[in-house]
Design an enzyme around this catalytic site. Structure first.
Site, PDB file in Angstrom:
ATOM      1  CG  PHE A 132     -20.927   0.974  -5.778  1.00  0.00           C
ATOM      2  CD1 PHE A 132     -20.668   2.025  -6.633  1.00  0.00           C
ATOM      3  CD2 PHE A 132     -22.041   0.187  -6.024  1.00  0.00           C
ATOM      4  CE1 PHE A 132     -21.494   2.284  -7.725  1.00  0.00           C
ATOM      5  CE2 PHE A 132     -22.876   0.430  -7.103  1.00  0.00           C
ATOM      6  CZ  PHE A 132     -22.597   1.487  -7.949  1.00  0.00           C
ATOM      7  N   PRO A 143     -15.802  -4.479   3.025  1.00  0.00           N
ATOM      8  CG  PRO A 143     -16.045  -3.894   5.283  1.00  0.00           C
ATOM      9  CD  PRO A 143     -14.999  -4.087   4.210  1.00  0.00           C
ATOM     10  CE1 TYR A 188      -3.106  -2.980   0.372  1.00  0.00           C
ATOM     11  CE2 TYR A 188      -3.286  -2.544   2.720  1.00  0.00           C
ATOM     12  CZ  TYR A 188      -3.625  -3.294   1.613  1.00  0.00           C
ATOM     13  OH  TYR A 188      -4.490  -4.358   1.743  1.00  0.00           O
ATOM     14  N   GLY A 204     -17.950  -2.607  -0.254  1.00  0.00           N
ATOM     15  CA  GLY A 204     -17.873  -2.651  -1.712  1.00  0.00           C
ATOM     16  C   GLY A 204     -17.068  -1.516  -2.301  1.00  0.00           C
TER      17      GLY A 204
END
Length: 328
Positions: free
Chosen positions: A209, A204, A56, A206
């Site tokens: 979204f 969790p 990351y 999405g």
């Protein structure tokens, strides 16, 4: 903040963790100061399970987390990962799980994080060219040396999980799980439960979204990888936004936010499931924590199954190259 145990004999961690990836890459630019303030706020509110990885921000995220916990190391359960190799310019250079790499990656993570021991060390992706027994064997040696406390796997297939666990007990398996990514329910969740391994659910919400805040592909900044994600482009976006609108309607009926409903659904999958929603802002962290107060009835769960049954989301959860590295 309640606690959940990672597996039958693993450690207790906060019922919700904090995914730190987006603080350094993938979801547009951010502020290190606000990210560190968010980590501190999380710890103050009892969210002490922090998740990062060496890839990351090409190491920058581990450095950021390390700065944030420097004066409160004993208050957090720290998880990081190895295996996704990045080049000097950030380019992806494949997956490695050979013992030499495992050791060098661990030493580098310890240095960037500024800690003596990593609480939970995951293989981020499985290297198809290395026997899992060799990878886990080296992880076990790192544990014997006191450099890591618990072993984990990410995006491993059931057969790999079994072979790894037979080599050395695996404490946690992390895969994607949300209302629109339900693949793990078929085989991975039953496998880890049979073996007594904990389950950690990433994305969790999405990739944001399922918060209901994304109305158009234009809502994404230019440097946000979701602009090119299969589920966020073209016809897939339009199909998926219709599903989210149905979830939004149910959330209104429940008197909670769409994000809280989506998180409550993951939490309701079992007391052995620990979601790690990511955020780099304190206000969203507070919203996520309050999902613990949302109680879903059998009728709520039935309705969500109708709206988003397994496979309902349009598009793969990664691009083609990414899909080649999951569930293997």
């Amino acid at each position: 903040m309640g606690k959940r145990r990672l597996g039958r004999e693993g450690p207790e961690v906060s019922a919700i963790g904090l995914g730190c990836m987006g603080m350094s890459e993938f979801y547009g630019s951010g502020s290190d100061d606000e990210s560190i303030a968010t980590i501190h706020h999380a710890i103050d509110r009892g969210v002490t399970f922090l998740d990062t990885a060496d890839m990351y921000g090409v190491g920058r995220n581990e450095e950021l987390v390390g700065r944030a916990i420097r004066d409160r190391r004993d208050q957090v359960f720290l998880a990081t990962k190895f295996g996704n190799v990045r080049g000097p310019n950030g380019e992806f250079a494949g997956v490695r799980g050979d013992p030499e790499y495992v050791r060098s990656a661990c030493e580098a993570s310890l240095k960037r994080l500024g800690v003596d021991v990593i609480d939970l060390y995951y293989q981020h992706r499985v290297d198809p060219n290395v026997h899992i027994e060799d990878t886990v064997g080296e992880m076990a040696r790192l544990r014997e040396e006191g450099k890591i406390r618990f072993l984990g796997l990410s995006e491993a297939a059931p057969r790999t999980i079994r072979a790894a666990h037979a080599t050395h007990p695996i404490t946690a398996v992390q895969t994607e799980l949300s209302l629109w990514s339900r693949d793990a329910e078929a085989e991975v969740l039953p496998t880890v439960r049979e073996l007594g391994i904990g389950y950690v659910a990433y994305s969790p919400l999405g990739r944001g979204f399922l918060t209901g805040q994304i109305k158009s592909p234009e809502d994404f900044p230019d440097d946000d990888f979701r602009r090119f994600h299969p589920r966020f482009t073209g016809e897939n976006f339009e199909k998926n936004i219709q599903l989210v609108r149905e979830v939004e309607a149910l959330a209104r009926d429940k008197g909670c936010t769409t994000a809280q409903l989506a998180l409550a659904w993951v939490l309701a999958k079992g007391d052995d499931v620990v979601p790690i929603p990511g955020t780099k802002r304190r206000r969203y962290l507070d919203e996520n924590i309050d999902a613990l107060d949302v109680r879903l009835t059998e009728e709520d769960l039935r309705r969500l199954d109708e709206i988003l049954p397994p496979g309902a989301a349009a598009g793969e959860r990664y691009h083609e190259r990414g899909m080649e590295t999951v569930n293997r």
